[in-house]
Design an enzyme around this catalytic site. Structure first.
Site: not given
Lengths: 660, 660
Positions: A29, A260, A409, A435, A471
């Site tokens: 890049h 890029h 989180e 999570f 959950h």
């Protein structure tokens, strides 16, 4: 003082090293390094406090290339400023197997790479952790030895990723005024102009989260310098929007997405040489330009020496403590404290949820390890991560040891990485196991980098009950175990919980995830063991002579396995139970130990209130698995265990059917 | 017209149903339903266009409870407004095993639950997809049959999660002016007041992303109504900040985090009854209040009937198409088109990267299925997800069929869920396999809900080469396979790629992830098969009589397995190769088929440029695995395959060593 002409030459050195390295690798890049070369040149020649000869100097400024695809920018800077382990040969080896100069900056490959970046948004969020660490340690050890800035170069992609919002909001809330983010505002992403996908006013967005913002021409060195000076005076973190041209200098491709992520091609590079008046051959930096860069690399030598003197002048105990903390070593008292606590547990045999057992262990740990910095993603009372020693850190008072990360989180996990990378502190934090999906990219980076970040993940199965399938992690143990170099623990009781914590804290080169229950568990380990048995990954918790059945289980299911064993033994079926608190550590045991633990019982059973994936490596594909085959359900947890057939009775029935 | 007193009673009905249900379950979140009852009452009694007797009416307004923990708000509304499958018994069964009224709203459990929510931020991001779908279909079929709003109730937690930023930025950019978000601005999260963790000016933040924002007292019905009317007139999406008191009405606990996630307790409920003047027994709604609610549930009956008339008045072909699209059925021409394409492939036997093969398949698919809506997270050219039929959608022109989601994998995946849930469109999109980690929570929700969202995940192994370990998925196949009810495909060539697409599109009740290579692959399948062989999950691609060795492989490693077979057969070792494009479908085959495919060859080998986890279920724990044991490395991909020993030679050596 660097003249504008000299500046241009120095920036062009970055540009040509970058485009030539990308060209040689035929991959990479060039656009970002060429566009951001002026920013980097101003920062590294006028402001950044760093010493290539002492790259780990604890009070150096940190520089994070959040837009990690522009890695040649960083490699060029390291070479030019004189880091000894970044030679021109390394630059020529860009993106080749075994090279330090990997496609994206890899922490540990070469000095001066402060963190691994590439997955967008991670760098800026990691830098927040570095700035938190600096602020905290500055308060603890004094500004004489901790007083540095954290600089970030972020691209549009970093700012579009959601994690950046978590990072920005957290940094603004905590008033991390020594965090300075350069936004490489080049208006281009891979698909085309930013306007294809975004209409955000980034200044307004940052200001909404209590940042100071400045806009400058990213190719005007004095304007950049003035902005940095202004940022230094701010009582808020600062975002400096630098309007740049991606691929600056390439006459036909600059300012477009073509520059890029692909080599420019020989013709365009030749045209760029003409356009920028650069006559040197590929990989050659004219002596006077290299000299100027090397001088820039020496700029902070005196500052570093002065710092050494100030460190030496600290009271002996404080100095030793500072050095221990930055070496990442635990104090000699640590293992003894854990041991004493394990003895107490062997006496009291408490029935506890392992999340509560973890809190109790942390109460011991935080009393001995002043360097832990706890936290939670707004689940403090559920994760049990706060102890008597850990007062809350607030924006105006960092004397505490506990961060309220908010419902973030991902930002939390990345900040923990930054804290660990900074040195001097050991971050741990809390969330629900489910999570871990929200912060998986940052956990992965911790594993890839090999750093000590410890994730307390509670509510670890259908055992959480009524909150239901959204959950209830059923696949998360497997998904975390899939990440290389991550220790995933699932302790069975308070003793194993303490042992897992002990291992996690000793693991300087590896992150840990500790899965813990919401529900109470009886003590599975009833006798004191001097050895840390959990460190074997799997071990006999209930042996049996001539076992016909071996039951392997983790966490809350060890209790169920032990109950099944009782029933089977009553039926004269000799049954052994193996507790498996950590797959990874078990896999690393000598083959003989592994074979002995797996054993030769004709029936092998694994019990885990989660999916089977991974367990076949222990019980074989013909083993019995008692666990989950689907998502969970909402209901009281004991009913769920019955419903999904994860009970002593179900184990006995499956074993008898196999033996019949 | 509903008087203020009547409004209060109606809102209190929600409050008491919620607190009584939570109390009975001894688990749940009363705070949000009590705090947001006034907002919901205004919305459902004065604005929301819905028909409880026809819950799937395609032009209904969508209501998304992003703060899913407040599920009793939604269940109360469904019961009160007269959804027939939500009875007072269902309310009493809140959070019990098998109940429709799960801890968090579960799509499919009861009518009127538009999406599963609970993991914070997912609802608002899913709603963006619903609003996209409405806008798109409105243009395609006309405002007579598609012209509705999408409403969201989001909490502080939703707005702290990073995914919300991706959603907000995308919605603002696309000018989704029929998306209206109520922010339940109650200033409380689990750890305490929001000020513990956040200092964001949400109004400024939304405005920075081109939203209209309004602030109201969330307990003032007329102010709420006026805000909604104002929002209806906006040419931007609107965020209505509703200042509320969490647990409104509870005299001692309202306004504190104590009321967020725990039952209030008998005493506090009694006190609340007194404070709000509510004399009815638990689970009893006074007749006049229930009548008023039921009337509200009938509000849109006429609108729905008028809509039926307008649909009936459409040209027959358009009407049939509309109905087919909302039924989610594919046109009869689809399978024939795939078949013709497979015949062509059998003739041409192209050597292609499977990402390019996917583009070719999509060129066929998008020509037949007008309902596909493609996209990419800013990797269009790399994911090959854009075809000749899919012009880009822009903020002012939704006639295209391609979304530039920006660098927002998480927001993209959630929006895809919303598009799929809305009906009428089939969303697919592109990203790198490695970044499935960034959107895993949304992919999981798609699997949990059982909806058709198709993820093209390219650059699927070390085969991507120089970008290095940050971009090389090694654990992601295993991690995705761990998610229940998700089909994870890894096709070996262009034919399998077409077949996997065919399966994914037919899978109305399951999301799909299709892992594709960056590098070229030769055609593994050389003969036309009328059957979709990939649908078996695993199948003989190169049989052998009396095979001594069976090699199982997926994707790019099938080519390597076939090359190894050639070498082994030259050594007179009969070798069979099984292609395994989909673990999940293979697991669902009849036992006899599974046994036959796994077979009895003395040596079983699995080859995948990824970790072993999961493969033991096929080759057993004593099988040979040729793949990855660690993170990857940066370098040209052929060198990486050599370096990590994933070559025909390595397979042969391992087999010979085992046979020796």
């Amino acid at each position: 003082m660097i003249t504008r002409e000299k500046h241009n030459q120095m920036a062009n050195a970055i540009r040509f090293l970058s485009m030539d390295a990308v060209e040689k690798a035929n991959s990479g890049h060039p656009g970002l390094p060429m566009g951001a070369a002026d920013i980097a040149t101003v920062l590294f020649t006028r402001f950044l406090s760093f010493d290539p000869k002492n790259p780990l100097w604890p009070d150096r400024d940190r520089f994070v290339l959040s837009a990690g695809h522009g890695s040649m920018l960083l490699y060029s800077l390291l070479y030019l400023t004189g880091y000894e382990d970044m030679t021109i040969e390394d630059i020529k080896q860009f993106r080749q197997l075994g090279a330090k100069t990997a496609g994206h900056p890899e922490y540990g490959h070469a000095s001066g790479i402060e963190t691994t970046t590439g997955p967008l948004g991670q760098g800026i969020a990691t830098a927040v952790g570095m700035a938190i660490a600096e602020r905290k340690l500055s308060g603890e050890f004094g500004k004489d030895v901790q007083n540095h800035h954290t600089y970030v170069l972020a691209g549009d992609g970093c700012l579009m990723e959601g994690i950046s919002q978590e990072a920005i909001a957290l940094a603004g809330h905590l008033k991390l005024n020594k965090l300075i983010v350069f936004w490489d505002d080049n208006n281009i992403s891979i698909d085309g102009p930013i306007s294809i996908a975004d209409s955000t006013d980034q200044h307004a967005r940052f200001r909404a989260s209590k940042w100071h913002t400045i806009a400058v021409d990213g190719h005007d060195p004095d304007a950049i310098a003035a902005a940095i000076e202004e940022a230094h005076k701010s009582d808020k973190p600062t975002m400096i929007a630098c309007k740049t041209v991606i691929g600056f200098g390439a006459p036909n491709k600059a300012g477009t997405h073509k520059v890029h992520g692909s080599p420019l091609g020989a013709a365009e590079i030749a045209a760029t040489r003409v356009a920028l008046g650069w006559e040197a051959e590929p990989f050659v930096v004219p002596a006077e330009v290299l000299d100027a860069w090397r001088l820039a690399g020496l700029r902070s030598t005196k500052a570093r020496k002065d710092w050494e003197a100030r460190l030496a002048a600290l009271p002996a105990e404080k100095k030793t403590e500072f050095q221990r903390r930055f070496a990442g070593d635990l104090p000699g008292t640590f293992d003894g404290a854990i041991d004493a606590y394990k003895k107490k547990l062997a006496d009291t045999k408490p029935t506890l949820a392992t999340r509560k057992a973890s809190e109790d262990a942390l109460e011991v740990i935080n009393g001995v390890l002043i360097e832990t910095i706890g936290g939670s993603a707004d689940l403090t009372g559920s994760n049990n991560t706060k102890t008597s020693q850990t007062a809350s850190i607030t924006p105006d008072d960092f004397s505490g040891r506990y961060l309220h990360y908010g419902v973030r989180e991902h930002g939390m996990a990345a900040a923990m990485n930054g804290i660990a990378l900074h040195g001097g502190l050991i971050p741990y934090s809390g969330g629900f196991l489910i999570f871990s999906d929200y912060c998986r990219p940052s956990i992965r980076l911790a594993a890839l980098m090999g750093i000590r970040a410890i994730h307390v993940l509670t509510h670890d199965s259908i055992g959480l009950g009524e909150d239901g399938p959204t959950h209830q992690p059923v696949e998360h143990m497997a998904a975390l175990r899939a990440i290389p170099n991550l220790n995933v623990f699932r302790p069975a009781d308070a003793t194993e919980t303490a042992e897992c914590w002990q291992i996690a804290l000793h693991s300087k080169d590896r992150p840990s995830a500790i899965a813990l229950t919401r529900q109470n568990l009886i003590a599975a380990r009833t006798e004191y063991s001097e050895k840390n048995l959990s460190a074997f990954g799997a071990y006999d918790i209930a042996p049996a002579d001539g076992a016909k059945v071996t039951i392997f289980a983790s966490g809350s299911e060890v209790e169920i396995a032990l109950a099944a064993r009782k029933l089977l033994e009553e039926k004269k079926i000799p049954t052994r139970v193996v507790s498996v608190p950590c797959f990874e550590l078990f896999a690393e045991q000598p083959e003989a130990y592994r074979k002995a633990i797996i054993g030769n019982a004709p029936v092998k059973v694994a019990v885990e209130a989660a999916i089977r994936q991974g367990w076949d490596s222990i019980i074989g594909s013909d083993g019995i698995f008692v666990g989950m085959k689907s998502f969970g359900a909402s209901g009281p947890y004991k009913e769920l265990y019955e419903h999904f057939g994860i009970t002593p009775g179900a184990i006995v029935a499956a074993v008898e059917s196999k033996l019949a």
